[in-house]
Design a protein around this motif. Structure first.
Motif: not given
Ligand code: FES
Ligand code: FES
Lengths: 206, 763
Positions: B58-60, B62-63, B228, B275-276
């Motif tokens: 999973a790409r947030y 921030s990633d 996040e 989304m964190g």
């Protein structure tokens, strides 16, 4: 826990303290100190490097990776920024949340508290390396089955903590699971499902 | 609008379910039966994006790393109240690796904004790496003209206190936040009163009472602390801007960005796949999104700006505190005669500290009056947080209810049976009391020994909020693929999964067959995740769209099956005639026979079928069992039982996850967390995660959830959210249980060991 005993014998040197502070589960840093100081010598320990970027090799998830990092880089930064293994999360950057938990030679450490250069030739396993040949680790499956993830940002850290527990202790009690995840911060409140999932995974492995 | 009359389930699973007739738009489907008769809705369907989350794929925001991307960092104010004389950015601009520096200015006057709290964003720098950007920020020189400040709410109310604003201020409420009354008077730092909706007359009301109780309750400021942090990446290309945002509202970010940079909304695309955590604080463009926009515009490169943990705690939102006075009159028979409420709260430099909704609306009482004030302090702005206002309000109200029950000598549950008109809470009290085994609750303060057990309860209400600005598009492809698209976001609540369940139910397919694409403003608009409105808003839109797509498909295949379109049904992977079940084909075959490559239908949420707009009846009842160590003052929460309603539940497991989260945040609010500002410097002293106390695994009790089905026949799914309801009653239930254990009431949270010991010493 087994590690505690294994490691405590090594004592606390100043350098060891710094390095070992990377160990997961805030609050027990002193107990688990010294992992990276034990036995193996770091490849770069004796020569002076930096402050500019240096090239290092690191064994990550069974592959040798070449990284260009500044000597001050933490393992978390190196993994995320250099080799795009962004499953390892950075939240507090000071050893208080365990979102950055990875295994170094099979011991969970806080990657934000570990210098990348200190890893040397030890084996790093991240969340991306937990599944084998595309088959999920039983803990990963159990997290899906029991909905042990909400926003998911703490999930990689939770999984690295609980998967390590099952390695060390195939018959955990609820208290053991709580103990193993006691440093993992989750604001969404997935804890009850994390406990359930871990106990279920332990049963399945048997 | 053409309508039809349909029969819909109505009632509560724990009570009785009947039917009611509703007049509904002709283009919406007939009512679903109760969950028991459905295949996917109301079931424990696995979270569709869990795989990506457990594998680290999973790409947030921030990633995400884009090619050529710069990292932005913020310079924040070192002083809590200051005018800025000058800002010198020359050294920062000269630093190798720095691409641009942006100084925040007031839009109209092109002047530096007044600094009103320590940590207020002042300027931002974009550079090749985070380290260079941090260095650049250190090189920016700010000449401050510092002034006296006040961070303590009670000191700020003093007419002599330094003022935060010279002139009256208006702000809009954040999405899902407490309504902010406009045009209120500002006296010093005190803005108000907001007088709500008074009714009856207090003097005669109190005269009728046999007993009048008056108390003041206090709650602290808490910070959201999502894992996040707030932040965005802005990629500004000549033909349009793409924004990757850690947000709980895609369209809010798009609209604010477009307005700020004077762009048409069609040129701004906002994306959020994972989304964190938000909990209310991540609506709108925010300080970091705006700064990233300016820097991206200047540099022509993508710029990523994520808040640091310190900024997250200081400038990115918090739940306002409260000083809540309540005076309530009751007759010995158990009737409430009057409620008078007055409250003060500070959202720092922001507004939205009202707490009045629950006291105004929850219980039957003919006479009610409220006066709610916002107090400005030199502290970071508040933001919505799960049931804003209600959480603070219930902490006082539900302790008051327990105290009144005790004074007139009846059980707290029996007292609520008398004054609470809510059917769903009545059912909740019954199941909850059974599961907690309320009958073993000892008389207050009677547990002998050092560790004393206590049991308490509290209940709550939240609005059925929905938005008609909620649209979904359903596509069915010739090859069998099905897709749902909407701009709505999944912030960890499981929106993706429930959309798949709803569409699968309509088509008679499996949830895994449905590709859900959301979190992208290229798709139709949907509301932000605030006020527990997403499920209520977007699931009917998705079902309506699926229904229309299905009708189009039926029209195309009816002749192949030699039936009337009106006889066709879809279930278990087949399309068949309800008159003659031998006339059937698989859904896939039907799609293959389409003369076009794709069918698309786009539909929206319509207003509540019964014409209601906001209904104050998402009820919850929570019970807590705990132990108080009277030697150390430590409280251990042993067990929580929570009875909740959210209309028709769609995904049981995900709802339980969210309720667990609401309760755990409630526990944290009740006994652990507290934002502490240093009175002498105005700085937050506990901004790190290791100093900001929250519960961890060892502090988590057993949680037992009773999820009631509560059919109200209001939309094509009749479903509502649980994010807010789950977080409201916990702190009050804990306070009531502490009282039951030790016989002393603690009216201020967090109930720390020191407060327990102090209370015991006074007793
Ligand atoms: S412990 Fe490493 S980021 Fe929090
Ligand atoms: S799932 Fe969101 S922080 Fe744990």
């Amino acid at each position: 826990m087994k590690d505690d005993k294994k490691i405590i014998k090594k004592g606390v040197s100043r350098r060891g303290f710094l390095k070992g502070a990377g160990l997961t589960t805030a609050g027990t840093i002193v107990l688990q100190t010294g992992v990276l100081a034990k036995t193996k010598e770091n490849s770069v320990q004796s020569k002076t490097v930096g402050p500019g970027p240096v090239n290092v090799e690191m064994n990550v998830n069974g592959k040798t990776r070449s990284l260009t990092i500044e000597p001050r880089s933490t393992l978390a930064q190196a993994l995320r920024d250099e080799i795009q293994l962004t499953g390892t999360k950075m939240v507090c950057d000071r050893g208080a949340c365990s979102a950055c938990t990875v295994w170094v030679d099979d011991i969970p450490v806080n990657a934000c508290m570990t210098f990348a250069m200190d890893v040397g030739d030890r084996k790093v396993v991240t969340i991306e390396g937990l599944a084998e040949n595309g088959k999920l680790h039983p803990i990963q499956e159990a997290f899906i089955d029991h909905d042990a993830t909400q926003c998911g940002y703490c999930t990689p850290g939770m999984i690295m903590s609980t998967a390590h527990l099952l390695k060390e202790n195939p018959n955990p009690t609820l208290e053991d699971v709580k103990h193993a995840t006691r440093g993992n911060y989750c604001r969404c409140g997935t804890y009850p499902h994390v406990f359930k999932a871990t106990l279920a995974a332990a049963k399945k492995i048997k | 609008m053409d309508t039809k009359k349909i029969k819909m389930p109505y009632g509560i699973s724990e009570d009785a379910i009947t039917e009611v007739e509703r007049e509904v738009p002709l283009n919406e489907p007939d009512a679903w039966p109760v969950n028991e008769k459905l295949k996917h809705v109301g079931k424990r369907v696995k979270r569709l994006d869990a795989y990506a989350k457990v594998t680290g794929e999973a790409r947030y925001t921030s990633d995400i790393q884009l090619s050529g991307m710069l990292i932005g960092k913020m310079l924040i104010s070192a002083h809590p109240n200051a005018k800025i004389r000058s800002i010198d950015t020359s050294a920062a601009e000269k630093l190798p690796g720095v691409y641009a520096v942006h100084v925040i200015k007031n839009e109209e006057e092109e002047a530096y904004p007044v600094v009103r709290y320590a940590g207020q964003p002042i300027a931002a720098a974009a550079a090749v790496t985070e380290a260079v950007a941090e260095e650049a920020v250190r090189l920016i020189k700010v000449d401050y003209d510092t002034r006296p400040f006040v961070v303590d709410i009670e000191k700020a109310m003093d007419p002599e206190a330094p003022v935060v604003y010279e002139a009256p201020v208006e702000q809009k409420a954040s999405e899902g936040g407490e309504e902010i009354e406009s045009g209120l008077k500002l006296t010093g730092n005190v803005r108000g009163p907001n007088e709500g909706r008074p009714r009856g007359e207090l003097t005669s009301g109190f005269a009728e009472a046999d007993i009048v109780v008056e108390n003041t309750y206090r709650t602290q400021v808490q910070t959201h602390n999502a894992l996040e942090s707030h932040g965005m990446i802005v990629d500004w290309k000549p033909d349009g801007v793409t924004i990757y945002a850690s947000t709980q509202g895609t369209q809010g970010v798009r609209n604010e960005f477009a307005d700020l940079f004077d762009l048409p909304r069609s040129k701004v695309r906002v994306l959020v796949e994972f989304m964190g955590g938000g909990f209310g604080a991540k609506h709108g463009l925010g300080t970091h999104g705006a700064a990233a926009g300016h820097l991206a515009k200047k540099t022509g490169r993508p710029v990523k700006m994520m808040a640091t943990r310190k900024e997250e705690q200081i400038s990115q939102g918090n739940r306002p505190n409260s000083i809540h006075h309540l005076k309530v009159g009751v007759k010995k028979s158990g009737e409430l005669t009057a409620i008078e409420q007055k409250s003060y709260g500070t959202a720092g430099v922001g507004l939205g500290a009202g707490v009045g909704g629950v006291a105004q609306s929850m219980y039957t009482c003919p006479n009610f009056k409220t006066a709610q004030y916002d107090v400005f302090t030199h502290a970071g702005p508040g933001a919505a947080w799960r049931a804003p206002g209600a959480v603070q309000g219930i902490f006082g109200l539900e302790q008051m209810m327990d105290e009144l029950a005790e004074k007139i000598g009846i059980d707290p549950l029996a007292f609520r049976d008398k004054v609470d008109p809510s059917r769903v809470r009545k059912a909740g009290r019954k199941v909850g009391a059974e599961r907690m085994d309320w009958s073993r609750r000892k008389p207050t303060g009677s547990d002998p020994g050092i560790i004393k057990k206590g049991i308490g309860m509290a209940q709550s209400s939240w609005w059925r909020i929905h938005s008609i600005n909620a649209t979904a598009e359903v596509k069915i492809f010739k090859d069998g693929a099905i897709e749902v698209r909407s701009g709505v976001q999944d912030i960890g609540t499981g929106t993706k999964t429930i959309l798949a369940q709803v569409v699968a139910e309509e088509f008679g397919l499996e949830p895994e067959d449905i590709m859900v694409r959301i979190g992208d403003t290229l798709f139709p608009d949907a509301p932000g995740s605030g006020g527990s409105q997403v499920t209520a808003s977007i699931t009917p839109a998705a079902r309506n769209a699926a229904y229309q797509a299905k009708l189009k498909l039926f029209n195309m295949v009816a002749s192949n099956l030699e039936t009337d379109v009106s006889d066709l049904k879809a279930a278990d992977g087949y399309i068949f005639s309800s008159k003659d079940e031998t006339k059937k084909m698989t859904f896939k075959e039907a799609l293959k026979s389409m003369p076009v490559s794709q069918i698309t239908a786009t539909e929206s949420r319509t207003k509540e079928y019964d014409g209601d707009y906001l209904h104050w009846d998402l009820g919850a009842v929570q019970f807590v069992e705990l132990s108080v160590d009277t030697e150390t003052g430590f409280i251990k929460i042993d067990k929580v039982v929570a009875a909740h309603s959210c209309g028709r539940p769609i995904n049981i497991t995900q709802l339980e996850s969210q309720i667990n989260g609401g309760i755990i945040q409630g526990i944290s609010y009740a006994i652990y967390e507290d934002r502490i500002l240093d009175r002498n410097t105005g700085h937050m002293v506990n901004h790190t995660l290791d100093t900001y106390k929250v519960p961890y695994a060892m502090d988590i009790p057993e949680i037992d959830i009773a999820l009631m089905e509560d059919y109200n026949a209001k939309s094509s799914t009749d479903a509502y959210g649980i994010g807010e309801p789950s977080n409201i009653a916990t702190a009050a239930a804990i306070a009531n249980a502490v009282y039951n254990a030790i016989g002393v009431r603690i009216k201020e949270i967090p109930i720390t060991p020191a407060k327990v010991l102090e209370a015991l010493n006074k007793a």
